[in-house]
Design a protein around this motif. Structure first.
Motif, short mmCIF file in Angstrom:
data_model
loop_
_atom_site.label_atom_id
_atom_site.label_comp_id
_atom_site.label_asym_id
_atom_site.label_seq_id
_atom_site.Cartn_x
_atom_site.Cartn_y
_atom_site.Cartn_z
N PHE A 79 19.11 20.35 40.21
CA PHE A 79 20.48 20.19 40.72
C PHE A 79 21.40 21.23 40.08
O PHE A 79 22.18 21.90 40.76
CB PHE A 79 20.99 18.79 40.43
CG PHE A 79 22.36 18.51 40.98
CD1 PHE A 79 22.51 18.03 42.27
CD2 PHE A 79 23.49 18.71 40.22
CE1 PHE A 79 23.77 17.76 42.79
CE2 PHE A 79 24.76 18.46 40.72
CZ PHE A 79 24.90 17.98 42.02
N SER A 80 21.29 21.39 38.77
CA SER A 80 22.13 22.36 38.06
C SER A 80 21.79 23.78 38.47
O SER A 80 22.68 24.63 38.62
CB SER A 80 21.96 22.19 36.55
OG SER A 80 22.35 20.90 36.14
N LEU A 98 31.85 16.58 40.61
CA LEU A 98 31.83 15.14 40.38
C LEU A 98 30.64 14.73 39.51
O LEU A 98 30.76 13.89 38.62
CB LEU A 98 31.78 14.39 41.72
CG LEU A 98 32.99 14.56 42.65
CD1 LEU A 98 32.78 13.77 43.93
CD2 LEU A 98 34.27 14.10 41.95
N PHE A 99 29.50 15.35 39.77
CA PHE A 99 28.30 15.06 38.99
C PHE A 99 28.50 15.43 37.52
O PHE A 99 28.14 14.68 36.62
CB PHE A 99 27.11 15.83 39.57
CG PHE A 99 25.82 15.61 38.83
CD1 PHE A 99 25.05 14.49 39.07
CD2 PHE A 99 25.37 16.54 37.91
CE1 PHE A 99 23.86 14.28 38.39
CE2 PHE A 99 24.18 16.36 37.23
CZ PHE A 99 23.43 15.22 37.47
N GLY A 132 28.67 18.59 24.01
CA GLY A 132 28.64 17.44 24.90
C GLY A 132 29.84 17.36 25.83
O GLY A 132 29.80 16.64 26.84
N PHE A 133 30.90 18.10 25.50
CA PHE A 133 32.09 18.10 26.36
C PHE A 133 32.05 19.25 27.37
O PHE A 133 32.96 19.37 28.20
CB PHE A 133 33.35 18.22 25.49
CG PHE A 133 33.54 17.05 24.56
CD1 PHE A 133 34.05 15.86 25.04
CD2 PHE A 133 33.20 17.14 23.22
CE1 PHE A 133 34.23 14.77 24.20
CE2 PHE A 133 33.38 16.06 22.37
CZ PHE A 133 33.88 14.87 22.86
N THR A 134 31.03 20.08 27.30
CA THR A 134 30.91 21.19 28.24
C THR A 134 30.86 20.73 29.70
O THR A 134 31.42 21.40 30.58
CB THR A 134 29.66 22.03 27.92
OG1 THR A 134 29.75 22.52 26.58
CG2 THR A 134 29.51 23.20 28.87
N PRO A 135 30.17 19.59 30.03
CA PRO A 135 30.16 19.15 31.44
C PRO A 135 31.54 18.97 32.04
O PRO A 135 31.71 19.18 33.25
CB PRO A 135 29.39 17.83 31.38
CG PRO A 135 28.48 17.97 30.20
CD PRO A 135 29.28 18.76 29.20
N PHE A 136 32.54 18.58 31.24
CA PHE A 136 33.89 18.43 31.79
C PHE A 136 34.45 19.79 32.22
O PHE A 136 35.06 19.90 33.29
CB PHE A 136 34.81 17.79 30.75
CG PHE A 136 34.52 16.35 30.47
CD1 PHE A 136 34.74 15.38 31.43
CD2 PHE A 136 34.01 15.96 29.25
CE1 PHE A 136 34.48 14.04 31.19
CE2 PHE A 136 33.73 14.63 28.98
CZ PHE A 136 33.96 13.67 29.96
N LEU A 137 34.24 20.82 31.39
CA LEU A 137 34.71 22.16 31.74
C LEU A 137 33.93 22.71 32.94
O LEU A 137 34.51 23.34 33.83
CB LEU A 137 34.56 23.09 30.54
CG LEU A 137 35.32 22.67 29.28
CD1 LEU A 137 35.02 23.63 28.13
CD2 LEU A 137 36.81 22.61 29.55
N THR A 138 32.62 22.47 32.95
CA THR A 138 31.80 22.90 34.09
C THR A 138 32.24 22.18 35.36
O THR A 138 32.27 22.77 36.45
CB THR A 138 30.32 22.62 33.82
OG1 THR A 138 29.94 23.28 32.60
CG2 THR A 138 29.45 23.15 34.94
N GLY A 139 32.57 20.89 35.23
CA GLY A 139 33.05 20.12 36.38
C GLY A 139 34.32 20.70 36.96
O GLY A 139 34.50 20.73 38.19
N ILE A 140 35.23 21.15 36.09
CA ILE A 140 36.47 21.77 36.56
C ILE A 140 36.15 23.04 37.36
O ILE A 140 36.72 23.30 38.42
CB ILE A 140 37.39 22.10 35.37
CG1 ILE A 140 37.89 20.81 34.73
CG2 ILE A 140 38.57 22.97 35.82
CD1 ILE A 140 38.71 21.03 33.46
N ILE A 155 22.06 17.10 47.49
CA ILE A 155 21.45 15.89 46.90
C ILE A 155 19.97 15.81 47.23
O ILE A 155 19.14 15.48 46.37
CB ILE A 155 22.18 14.63 47.41
CG1 ILE A 155 23.65 14.66 46.96
CG2 ILE A 155 21.49 13.37 46.90
CD1 ILE A 155 24.48 13.53 47.53
N GLY A 156 19.62 16.11 48.49
CA GLY A 156 18.24 15.91 48.93
C GLY A 156 17.26 16.97 48.49
O GLY A 156 16.12 16.66 48.12
#
Length: 269
Positions: A78-79, A112-113, A137-145, A179-180
């Protein structure tokens, strides 16, 4: 009449200019150079580095066994898809409506993921701050932005076909793809890894070695399937068989099986 015009002109000069808010500027249509740098660092380089130096989530390290080894294949795929889509979007930007809607849907779902992953990791990230590694561990928030911002921009791109039906179809296709595709490919990889593991455990030296070598290109995806080799290694009494299982495990995962057993025992699993 002249006095009225003078009053209007003076009022327009004195009226303070309303500046867009912080988040409005982050998601505005205008792309700035700092935003491009931010997107490359935290949307492409950041996730790759987090996976490479992952100490607890998908690979064992600090604190014992990994937290979510069973989801390793899907999250990696997915990533990887998100990084690829973001890279193409940053290079090509707005194009055909199909591409804009497809990239926008995929990147927005990726955002969102990432936010969901960041929320799950918050407790471990806070504990990790004491060791100096929790900041990752907070990197996903920045990546999400990054993903959400570029997804919104793609969805806001001018459309040649304004019909809601066309847009709904493309958005649905984009959601299905994002997703699929990782699910289907992940299932195929999981089946291939499990087949090779069974061949290593039950096969002779030649077949076991061949199976391990066949999995070398996919070793980054090998996760909990390899635990069967660990169990067989612990139960084996023949030194030659134990050495074969150990070398095959090393070939498939790039890790030492004795070190893996030590980590598993330390974590109580």
């Amino acid at each position: 009449m002249m006095n009225t015009l003078n009053l209007i002109e003076r009022d327009s000069i004195l009226r303070p200019v309303t500046r867009a808010g912080f988040w409005q500027r982050r998601f505005a249509a205008q792309v700035t150079k700092p935003q491009i740098i931010f997107d490359v660092v935290f949307g492409i380089m950041g996730p790759i580095l987090c996976f490479a130096f992952d100490p607890i989530v998908f690979r064992g390290g600090f604190g014992g066994a990994p937290l979510a080894a069973e989801y390793k294949i899907y999250v990696y795929l997915f990533s990887g898809l998100q990084i690829t889509m973001l890279s193409f979007w940053l290079l090509a930007r707005s194009g055909f409506q199909f591409w804009n809607e497809l990239a926008g849907t995929g990147l927005f779902l990726g955002g969102l993921f990432c936010f969901a992953v960041g929320v799950v990791l918050v407790p471990f990230s806070l504990m990790g701050l004491m060791l100096g590694i929790g900041i990752f561990g907070f990197t996903p928030f920045l990546t999400g932005i990054v993903y959400a911002r570029n997804g919104v921009r793609a969805l806001r791109s001018p459309r040649t076909d304004p019909s809601i039906f066309t847009r709904a179809m493309i958005v649905s296709l984009g959601s299905l793809l994002v997703i699929g595709a990782p699910l289907l490919l992940g299932f195929a990889i999981h089946q291939a890894v499990e087949g090779s593991v069974d061949e290593i455990i039950n096969g002779d030296i030649q077949h076991a070695s061949t199976a391990a070598q066949r999995m070398w290109p996919l070793k980054v995806f090998v996760g909990i399937e390899s635990n069967k080799i660990v169990t067989a290694y612990e139960q084996a009494s023949d030194p030659a068989r134990k050495q074969l299982l150990k070398s095959c495990y090393q070939e498939m995962t790039g890790e030492d099986i004795d070190e893996h057993i030590r980590i598993m025992h330390d974590s109580g699993k």
